[in-house]
Design an enzyme around this catalytic site. Structure first.
Site, short mmCIF file in Angstrom:
data_model
loop_
_atom_site.label_atom_id
_atom_site.label_comp_id
_atom_site.label_asym_id
_atom_site.label_seq_id
_atom_site.Cartn_x
_atom_site.Cartn_y
_atom_site.Cartn_z
CG ASP A 142 13.53 15.52 26.21
OD1 ASP A 142 13.06 16.65 26.10
OD2 ASP A 142 14.76 15.26 26.22
CB ILE A 143 12.67 17.02 21.33
CG1 ILE A 143 11.21 16.75 20.95
CG2 ILE A 143 13.51 17.32 20.08
CD1 ILE A 143 10.54 17.88 20.19
CG ASP A 144 16.39 19.77 22.18
OD1 ASP A 144 17.02 19.87 21.12
OD2 ASP A 144 15.32 20.38 22.41
CB THR A 178 9.75 19.28 23.68
OG1 THR A 178 10.91 20.08 23.47
CG2 THR A 178 8.56 19.93 22.99
N GLY A 179 10.56 21.05 26.10
CA GLY A 179 10.60 22.44 26.54
C GLY A 179 10.44 23.41 25.39
CE LYS A 194 9.91 18.18 28.86
NZ LYS A 194 11.00 17.46 28.17
#
Length: 273
Positions: free
Chosen positions: A9-11, A43-44, A200
């Site tokens: 995931d990123i954030d 990611t979203g 995801k």
């Protein structure tokens, strides 16, 4: 069993609170790549909000490197070849936005190119999202949206408002919405709605099947509810120290938070050991 793919995931996971990948995390992920391990950002965000990080990790514009965006609505090579695509129908969007109007919640949709909103007075959170993911906002009336519906490929719809308003909207969702949409709360102020098959975890599963990688050969790292499905899919599910309680509960392992190189810790301990 050896790890062959790391889904990140990123954030709140890959990047710290200054929206940066630290040198220690970059080094760990590049070492994983050098060892033949796939690194897949999940990611979203839309692709516009991912490309800078792909570039930093040496993953951008490649046919054999992959990214999952829009919380699983899209999987593609980093060169742009689409492998998985789940989109919302205009009919589902119209019913959803009508509920948003009834409940007084700001709303928006994201396509591959723009954020669209029917709220002439933009939500603070729409502006925040626009800046976060480097995507411009376009206002359209619902009448315009209906007339031009063939022009929109809707990756996801988002309620974007205060925690209290999102809490109220979530508590009073029409019963059929839970069957028609995949629903995740990525932040207190974001409630996201995708195609019912998009998540995801499910899209990561499809990507792994294409790459002939088994779930037990996957390590997934995240911090929020929208990450839970991929942590549950992966043989090694890793929660960041800053994770929400629901994510901590589904994870196999907890590492340091996103401000203290938790990703690097997980990669070094469980993928490169």
């Amino acid at each position: 069993m050896a790890i062959k793919l790391i889904a990140v995931d990123i954030d709140g996971t890959l990047i710290n609170d200054q929206r940066q990948i630290t040198p220690k995390t970059v080094a760990a992920l590049k070492q994983a790549q050098a060892a033949g391990i796939k690194v897949v950002l999940c990611t979203g965000r839309p692709m516009t909000g991912v490309e800078a990080y792909l570039e930093q990790l040496g993953l951008n514009n490649q046919d054999q490197e992959y990214v999952i965006s829009f919380n699983g609505a899209l999987a593609q090579s980093t060169s742009g070849h689409v492998l998985v695509s789940y989109t919302l129908s205009f009919a589902d969007y119209a019913d959803w936005v009508n509920y948003c109007l009834k409940t007084g919640v700001h709303s928006q949709i994201e396509t591959r190119d723009y954020i669209y909103t029917t709220n002439q007075n933009l939500s603070y959170y729409t502006i925040y999202e626009s800046e976060l993911v480097s995507m411009n906002v376009r206002y359209r009336s619902m009448d315009q949206m209906a007339r031009e519906q063939g022009n929109y490929v809707i990756a996801k719809a988002m309620m974007v408002d205060t925690k209290g308003k999102i809490d109220h909207a979530l508590a009073n969702l029409p019963a059929d919405f839970k069957k028609r949409f995949s629903i995740v709360r990525s932040e207190d102020f974001y409630l996201e709605f995708m195609h019912k098959n998009a998540s995801k975890g499910q899209t990561l599963d499809r990507l792994c099947q294409k790459l002939h990688i088994k779930p037990e050969e996957v390590m997934a790292l995240g911090n929020a509810q929208n990450d839970n499905s991929m942590l549950e899919f992966a043989g090694t599910g890793v929660a960041m120290g800053n994770s929400v309680p629901a994510t901590l509960k589904v994870a196999d392992i907890t590492v340091a938070d996103n401000n203290h190189d938790g990703v690097a810790e997980a990669v070094n301990k469980y993928a490169l050991n």
